[in-house]
Scaffold this motif. Structure first.
Motif, PDB file in Angstrom:
ATOM      1  N   ILE A 152      -1.537  51.813 -59.389  1.00  0.00           N
ATOM      2  CA  ILE A 152      -2.308  50.629 -58.997  1.00  0.00           C
ATOM      3  C   ILE A 152      -3.492  51.055 -58.141  1.00  0.00           C
ATOM      4  O   ILE A 152      -4.601  50.535 -58.292  1.00  0.00           O
ATOM      5  CB  ILE A 152      -1.407  49.619 -58.252  1.00  0.00           C
ATOM      6  N   ILE A 155      -7.368  50.307 -58.844  1.00  0.00           N
ATOM      7  CA  ILE A 155      -8.236  49.691 -57.838  1.00  0.00           C
ATOM      8  C   ILE A 155      -9.514  50.515 -57.682  1.00  0.00           C
ATOM      9  O   ILE A 155     -10.614  49.965 -57.591  1.00  0.00           O
ATOM     10  CB  ILE A 155      -7.506  49.569 -56.490  1.00  0.00           C
ATOM     11  N   THR A 174     -10.598  44.096 -54.537  1.00  0.00           N
ATOM     12  CA  THR A 174      -9.992  45.429 -54.439  1.00  0.00           C
ATOM     13  C   THR A 174      -9.617  45.740 -52.996  1.00  0.00           C
ATOM     14  O   THR A 174      -8.600  46.389 -52.748  1.00  0.00           O
ATOM     15  CB  THR A 174     -10.931  46.524 -54.989  1.00  0.00           C
ATOM     16  N   VAL A 226      -6.305  44.020 -52.392  1.00  0.00           N
ATOM     17  CA  VAL A 226      -5.196  44.727 -53.049  1.00  0.00           C
ATOM     18  C   VAL A 226      -4.870  46.009 -52.282  1.00  0.00           C
ATOM     19  O   VAL A 226      -3.697  46.366 -52.122  1.00  0.00           O
ATOM     20  CB  VAL A 226      -5.527  45.015 -54.534  1.00  0.00           C
ATOM     21  N   VAL A 245       1.557  42.230 -55.049  1.00  0.00           N
ATOM     22  CA  VAL A 245       0.735  43.196 -55.799  1.00  0.00           C
ATOM     23  C   VAL A 245       0.564  42.730 -57.239  1.00  0.00           C
ATOM     24  O   VAL A 245      -0.516  42.854 -57.813  1.00  0.00           O
ATOM     25  CB  VAL A 245       1.370  44.610 -55.747  1.00  0.00           C
ATOM     26  N   GLU A 246       1.634  42.177 -57.826  1.00  0.00           N
ATOM     27  CA  GLU A 246       1.525  41.683 -59.197  1.00  0.00           C
ATOM     28  C   GLU A 246       0.485  40.571 -59.286  1.00  0.00           C
ATOM     29  O   GLU A 246      -0.331  40.538 -60.211  1.00  0.00           O
ATOM     30  CB  GLU A 246       2.886  41.172 -59.680  1.00  0.00           C
ATOM     31  N   SER A 277      -2.926  42.086 -58.905  1.00  0.00           N
ATOM     32  CA  SER A 277      -3.282  42.813 -60.121  1.00  0.00           C
ATOM     33  C   SER A 277      -3.729  41.843 -61.213  1.00  0.00           C
ATOM     34  O   SER A 277      -4.681  42.114 -61.941  1.00  0.00           O
ATOM     35  CB  SER A 277      -2.095  43.638 -60.620  1.00  0.00           C
ATOM     36  N   THR A 283      -7.301  41.836 -62.945  1.00  0.00           N
ATOM     37  CA  THR A 283      -7.430  41.897 -64.396  1.00  0.00           C
ATOM     38  C   THR A 283      -8.312  40.758 -64.897  1.00  0.00           C
ATOM     39  O   THR A 283      -9.205  40.964 -65.720  1.00  0.00           O
ATOM     40  CB  THR A 283      -6.036  41.814 -65.052  1.00  0.00           C
TER      41      THR A 283
END
Length: 175
Positions: A5, A9, A58, A61, A152-153, A156, A160
């Motif tokens: 991940i 990023i 980013t 994240v 995090v999912e 992400s 995306t």
């Protein structure tokens, strides 16, 4: 997986920086084109806005990944502590078992032997309580790690979606 991940990023961050540069170049070209470049300037402004949003996402994240790393480290430390406590509990349990076997062989010694059994049993109970407390700590750390993974999912998925928007916008401007 968190390393993967992190790599993603970095890629998204690189894309946003490049998009930002493209937007700047587009704004310069639009200014040079004068009145006829006005709509191109709007497009360049939107590209810059998307690049800034990607860069901000980013950063978020990265923060979440940092929290996950800290949670994992805490979980590892708690697990190591639980293993040590379990080993100590096993040692105490083994000692208690040997003591009980000796006491059983010497039942005729009376009240003094009975007191040793009570003391050994109390030690075993304390060891079991310590193991239960450690297991409770591990469970809490695992729940925190799971919550961090869900964050995090979500992040992400947002990245995306943002990357897809950037790619669609870039594709639209290529034609």
């Amino acid at each position: 997986k968190t390393q993967t991940i992190g790599d993603i990023i970095e890629t998204v961050n690189d894309i946003s920086e490049r998009t930002h540069l493209l937007a700047l170049n587009a704004a310069i070209e639009a200014a040079a084109a004068g009145e006829s470049g006005r709509s191109f300037a709007v497009m360049a402004s939107e590209m810059k806005l998307l690049a800034d949003q990607a860069k901000a996402a980013t950063g978020q994240v990265r923060g979440i990944l940092g929290e996950i790393h800290r949670g994992i480290n805490t979980s590892v430390m708690l697990t190591e502590e639980a293993v040590k406590r379990a080993a100590a509990g096993k040692t105490r349990s083994d000692t208690t078992q040997r003591t009980i076997e000796e006491i059983t062989a010497k039942v005729e010694e009376g009240a003094q032997v009975f007191q040793q059994i009570v003391t050994s049993t109390n030690q075993q109970q304390l060891g079991i309580e310590q193991v239960m407390q450690a297991l409770h700590g591990i469970r809490q750390a695992s729940q925190q790690t799971a919550a961090g993974t869900r964050q995090v999912e979500t992040a992400s998925a947002n990245i995306t979606q943002l990357a897809q928007s950037l790619m669609a916008l870039a594709e639209r401007y290529r034609h």
